[in-house]
Design an enzyme around this catalytic site. Sequence first.
Site, PDB file in Angstrom:
ATOM      1  N   GLU A   1     -15.286 -11.264 -29.665  1.00  0.00           N
ATOM      2  CA  GLU A   1     -13.950 -10.771 -30.031  1.00  0.00           C
ATOM      3  C   GLU A   1     -12.971 -11.234 -28.973  1.00  0.00           C
ATOM      4  O   GLU A   1     -13.270 -11.181 -27.771  1.00  0.00           O
ATOM      5  CB  GLU A   1     -13.868  -9.230 -30.065  1.00  0.00           C
ATOM      6  CG  GLU A   1     -14.482  -8.533 -31.226  1.00  0.00           C
ATOM      7  CD  GLU A   1     -14.215  -7.014 -31.169  1.00  0.00           C
ATOM      8  OE1 GLU A   1     -13.351  -6.585 -30.360  1.00  0.00           O
ATOM      9  OE2 GLU A   1     -14.862  -6.280 -31.914  1.00  0.00           O
TER      10      GLU A   1
ATOM     11  N   GLU B   1      -5.078  -3.728 -39.839  1.00  0.00           N
ATOM     12  CA  GLU B   1      -5.886  -2.663 -40.441  1.00  0.00           C
ATOM     13  C   GLU B   1      -5.151  -1.332 -40.260  1.00  0.00           C
ATOM     14  O   GLU B   1      -5.184  -0.728 -39.195  1.00  0.00           O
ATOM     15  CB  GLU B   1      -7.273  -2.630 -39.802  1.00  0.00           C
ATOM     16  CG  GLU B   1      -8.067  -3.918 -40.009  1.00  0.00           C
ATOM     17  CD  GLU B   1      -9.361  -3.942 -39.244  1.00  0.00           C
ATOM     18  OE1 GLU B   1     -10.303  -3.223 -39.643  1.00  0.00           O
ATOM     19  OE2 GLU B   1      -9.431  -4.665 -38.228  1.00  0.00           O
TER      20      GLU B   1
ATOM     21  N   GLU C   1      -4.049  -1.309 -32.241  1.00  0.00           N
ATOM     22  CA  GLU C   1      -5.255  -1.624 -33.014  1.00  0.00           C
ATOM     23  C   GLU C   1      -4.938  -1.976 -34.462  1.00  0.00           C
ATOM     24  O   GLU C   1      -5.734  -2.621 -35.137  1.00  0.00           O
ATOM     25  CB  GLU C   1      -6.220  -0.439 -32.979  1.00  0.00           C
ATOM     26  CG  GLU C   1      -6.854  -0.173 -31.632  1.00  0.00           C
ATOM     27  CD  GLU C   1      -8.054  -1.048 -31.383  1.00  0.00           C
ATOM     28  OE1 GLU C   1      -8.557  -1.653 -32.341  1.00  0.00           O
ATOM     29  OE2 GLU C   1      -8.481  -1.138 -30.214  1.00  0.00           O
TER      30      GLU C   1
END
Length: 347
Positions: free
Chosen positions: A269, A318, A327
């Site tokens: 990631e 998201e 995030e």
Amino acid sequence: MANLGNLPMVATTSSFAAIAMILLVSCLCGTDAQIGVCYGQFGDNLPSTQDVVKLYQSNNIKAMRIYGPNQAILQALQDSGIKTILDVPNDQIQSLASDQSAAMQWIKSNVVPFASSIKYIAVGNEIHPSYDQQASSVQPAMKNVLNALNANNLGDQIRVSISIDTTLLKNTSPPSNGQFDEKYTSYINPIIDFLTSNGSPLLVNVYPYFAYIHDKQNIPLGFALFTATKTVVTDNNLNYNNLFDAIVDSVYAALGKAGAPDMEIVVSETGWPSAGGDSASTDNAMTYYRNLIEHVSQGTPLKGGKAIETYLFAMFDENEKTEDETERHYGLFTPNQQPKYGQLNFS
């Protein structure tokens, strides 16, 4: 990604890499600079799995990471030409560790029918022995998963690993000082031995963004975004002009001290948010991703010319993520499948 709370700060210009390694959250690496993209699904407005696979294909993205054995995704990946990191979710690790038959069933259901598209199985993501009860089960689960792969003649095709963050390290200023914290050796050393014995890479989540925002006074933005025009850190005649390289080489140094100097690292990631927090902007994120993609084929100062297999986080914003606001803003594409940063050259 790891929780960054209460982590120590380092306040000297000479310790950029130390800051990175302490603060960051979270190969068969081959000779090519394979760029993959992580496919998270914490959103209520995301495209169908079939459309997602088509989007990967149309953008020449040939590798994906998924965070659990979603059957619809695995089915859609068949004959797609896309290779996958498949995670064993953290909450399933203990059951696979304690029961070989459970690992056999997991592999039979989630891997055997889809084996042609699976490259790695990551047994857990950012497990930390200080607070995750699964920690003692990780290496036994890895062994049971590999046994199950071998029983299905897949052990030479699919590599078993784990995805760690860099909070397991200490003394990383400069990068050559990197080492795993002694408090965690009973956790990480058996994992490293397992990976070494089976020719598997270590998967590492690498986030210069978090190091930068926690010490902007001492870390130049250009060092984090690959835009520095001169050397920022010198270490044993190796010159570093970006934080990503300093982080990765600190992990390589730690592996060397743990007896695995030749182990490959796959960056499982890495990313930069486009909104939701300090220095999270479309311009900064675009700069990071574009420069990173161009850079990874070069290797790091310690491993010059050795391309770094790297997975960008993430495919979509998201909106159902519940952690920090950033995030929800890591997507390379909007949920309506439009590129956020223009046409990135994933190949």
